[in-house]
Design a protein around this motif. Structure first.
Motif, PDB file in Angstrom:
ATOM      1  N   LYS A 198     -13.514  11.248   8.928  1.00  0.00           N
ATOM      2  CA  LYS A 198     -13.214  10.714   7.814  1.00  0.00           C
ATOM      3  C   LYS A 198     -11.626  10.924   8.253  1.00  0.00           C
ATOM      4  N   GLU A 199     -11.678  11.796   9.430  1.00  0.00           N
ATOM      5  CA  GLU A 199     -10.427  12.205   9.285  1.00  0.00           C
ATOM      6  C   GLU A 199      -9.367  10.741  10.555  1.00  0.00           C
ATOM      7  N   ASP A 200     -10.644  10.510  11.667  1.00  0.00           N
ATOM      8  CA  ASP A 200     -10.250   9.246  12.537  1.00  0.00           C
ATOM      9  C   ASP A 200     -10.120   7.880  10.865  1.00  0.00           C
ATOM     10  N   VAL A 201     -10.848   8.012  10.767  1.00  0.00           N
ATOM     11  CA  VAL A 201     -10.026   6.880   9.576  1.00  0.00           C
ATOM     12  C   VAL A 201      -8.560   6.784   8.779  1.00  0.00           C
ATOM     13  N   GLU A 202      -9.135   8.925   8.460  1.00  0.00           N
ATOM     14  CA  GLU A 202      -7.044   8.615   7.774  1.00  0.00           C
ATOM     15  C   GLU A 202      -5.872   8.537   9.404  1.00  0.00           C
ATOM     16  N   ALA A 203      -6.947   8.305  10.175  1.00  0.00           N
ATOM     17  CA  ALA A 203      -5.500   8.785  11.302  1.00  0.00           C
ATOM     18  C   ALA A 203      -5.450   7.477  11.400  1.00  0.00           C
ATOM     19  N   ILE A 204      -6.384   6.380  11.596  1.00  0.00           N
ATOM     20  CA  ILE A 204      -6.045   4.810  11.488  1.00  0.00           C
ATOM     21  C   ILE A 204      -4.941   4.635  10.145  1.00  0.00           C
ATOM     22  N   TYR A 205      -5.716   4.849   9.295  1.00  0.00           N
ATOM     23  CA  TYR A 205      -4.845   4.355   7.790  1.00  0.00           C
ATOM     24  C   TYR A 205      -3.090   4.756   8.206  1.00  0.00           C
ATOM     25  N   ARG A 206      -2.809   6.436   8.938  1.00  0.00           N
ATOM     26  CA  ARG A 206      -1.383   7.035   9.270  1.00  0.00           C
ATOM     27  C   ARG A 206      -0.969   5.597   9.963  1.00  0.00           C
ATOM     28  N   LEU A 207      -1.604   4.986  10.717  1.00  0.00           N
ATOM     29  CA  LEU A 207      -1.138   4.365  11.849  1.00  0.00           C
ATOM     30  C   LEU A 207      -0.586   3.156  11.155  1.00  0.00           C
ATOM     31  N   MET A 208      -0.858   2.587  10.412  1.00  0.00           N
ATOM     32  CA  MET A 208      -0.552   1.313   9.310  1.00  0.00           C
ATOM     33  C   MET A 208       1.097   1.517   8.410  1.00  0.00           C
ATOM     34  N   LEU A 209       1.522   2.697   8.934  1.00  0.00           N
ATOM     35  CA  LEU A 209       2.993   3.278   7.754  1.00  0.00           C
ATOM     36  C   LEU A 209       3.683   2.612   8.599  1.00  0.00           C
ATOM     37  N   ALA A 252       1.152  -1.082  -0.100  1.00  0.00           N
ATOM     38  CA  ALA A 252      -0.184  -0.072   0.104  1.00  0.00           C
ATOM     39  C   ALA A 252       0.814   1.412   0.295  1.00  0.00           C
ATOM     40  N   LYS A 253       0.184   2.599  -0.655  1.00  0.00           N
ATOM     41  CA  LYS A 253       1.357   3.692  -0.870  1.00  0.00           C
ATOM     42  C   LYS A 253       0.223   4.565   0.326  1.00  0.00           C
ATOM     43  N   GLU A 254       1.225   5.184   0.970  1.00  0.00           N
ATOM     44  CA  GLU A 254       1.197   6.516   1.557  1.00  0.00           C
ATOM     45  C   GLU A 254       0.008   7.829   0.869  1.00  0.00           C
ATOM     46  N   GLU A 255       0.516   7.704  -0.642  1.00  0.00           N
ATOM     47  CA  GLU A 255      -0.221   8.700  -1.214  1.00  0.00           C
ATOM     48  C   GLU A 255      -1.471   8.533  -1.527  1.00  0.00           C
ATOM     49  N   ASP A 256      -1.647   7.365  -1.131  1.00  0.00           N
ATOM     50  CA  ASP A 256      -3.428   7.306  -1.645  1.00  0.00           C
ATOM     51  C   ASP A 256      -4.300   6.956  -0.220  1.00  0.00           C
ATOM     52  N   ILE A 257      -4.142   7.796   0.345  1.00  0.00           N
ATOM     53  CA  ILE A 257      -5.009   7.485   2.247  1.00  0.00           C
ATOM     54  C   ILE A 257      -5.773   8.603   2.157  1.00  0.00           C
TER      55      ILE A 257
END
Length: 388
Positions: free
Chosen positions: A377-388, A350-355
């Protein structure tokens, strides 16, 4: 515990060589002209498809074939299947494969008897009618062999969505653990991860006093923890395969979910990863679950601490229950890594630029995700960023 109804009438034939009963069971449940639906070449190379066809022929039934199901099954093949079933007056669908094949078969079964677009069911329309379905399972994972659920990816737009209805429960399911012995360790681990996810999604509830289903869920996760490493070490361990296969069905036929609210946040967020990158669903869940749980654990620290103690053997810190909760999440993450699952975006592909796109797709429609707790949406973005 909440009021509930529960009806799970699927007939299970479990054990060695049970695929030879396919023809008898199709006839028993009213089939006369069968669509055999399957995926790639493994069911052909292994000889399973030939054994199934011979069983059907022995009962003097007729059949057609539709192969080509891919992981994260696509809408295009569903439309093709619906057209074929209508043209040939198919009255029974037999899915030979894993969850993707079964989910695709369910979508075809509903779409064949429906005047509109089958995708309506994947946008919320109840599934009240479908052709009868049977399954021969080749991977323990999705639990679709005993559930009223199906997940399909719509090629136009890349949406991955689920549908549910009692008409989707298979009339019968054949479960021969031997059929899973040719799976790679990675495929096996993906299946185990999916099973654990189905159990966690039900465990994370806002309903109180659900001790019976809590204990059932805990027992099934403990089974995966015990049998997972055994089957990774020895793919031919029949008993380990058998326990995982039956556990996978129990995890998702909803016997562990009755009388309680459920979560499904991890699945909603992961679906966009497997739709975008075509990664294995279990692999996506291995990266998603720890991030979701870390972000949401403060909603009910004691529930996360409870599973940490009862399942993962963590020591309860009564003064700092958040430490116990986090220890449990880390134990889950470490277990998944130990059986070969990815741990972050990079390993998943997966790619950060696709978040931004992933967030949009996950929250499409309502602009949020409702589950164990409501996520913006802000919560979901934070969760995806935790996967980085």
């Amino acid at each position: 515990m909440n009021n509930f109804t529960f009806y799970a009438p699927t007939y299970f034939a479990f054990g060695k060589e049970t695929e030879q009963q396919a023809g008898q069971l199709i006839k028993r449940f009213g089939g006369s002209k069968v669509l055999i639906h399957y995926g790639g070449g493994s069911v052909v190379r292994s000889g399973l498809l030939d054994r199934v066809k011979a069983s059907i022929e022995e009962e003097n039934l007729t059949y057609l074939e539709l192969g080509g199901v891919m992981p994260n099954p696509r809408s295009g093949l569903v439309y093709e299947g619906i057209e074929l079933c209508r043209k040939e007056n198919i009255d029974f669908i037999l899915a030979v494969g894993g969850g993707s094949t079964i989910d695709s078969a369910k979508a075809i079964a509903a779409g064949t008897v429906y005047d509109g677009d089958f995708w309506d069911f994947y946008e919320g329309k109840p599934v009240n009618e479908a052709l009868p379905i049977g399954t021969i399972l080749t991977i323990a994972a999705a639990g679709s062999e005993g559930s009223p659920d199906s997940v399909i990816t719509k090629e136009e737009g890349g949406f991955k969505r689920g549908a549910s209805g009692e008409a989707y429960r298979p009339k019968f399911s054949i479960l021969n653990p031997e059929l899973t012995q040719t799976l790679s360790p990675y495929q096996t681990a993906c299946g185990i991860t999916d099973i654990i996810a189905h159990l966690y999604e039900r465990y994370l509830t806002n309903t109180t006093d659900v001790e019976v289903t809590d204990r059932m869920i805990e027992a099934l996760i403990l089974t995966m923890i015990h049998e997972g490493p055994r089957v990774i070490e020895d793919p031919n361990n029949y008993e380990a395969r058998a326990n995982i296969m039956w556990g996978g069905m129990m995890a998702h036929n909803n016997s562990c979910g009755v009388g309680r609210t459920q979560d499904w946040t991890s699945h909603t967020i992961e679906h966009e990863l497997s739709a975008q990158y075509d990664c294995a669903h279990g692999a996506g869940l291995a990266v998603t679950m720890p991030a979701v749980f870390t972000y949401t654990m403060n909603h009910d620290i004691h529930r996360f601490a409870q599973i940490a103690v009862r399942v993962w053997g963590c020591e309860m810190d009564f003064y700092h229950p958040e430490k116990t909760a986090m220890d449990g999440i880390n134990a889950l993450r470490n277990f998944l890594i130990s059986i070969g699952m990815p741990k972050n975006f990079e390993e998943l592909g997966a790619k950060e630029e696709d978040i931004e796109k992933l967030v949009y797709m996950a929250c499409y429609g309502s602009g949020k995700i409702n589950g164990f707790t409501e996520l913006s949406k802000e919560d979901v973005e934070a969760i995806y960023r935790l996967m980085l």
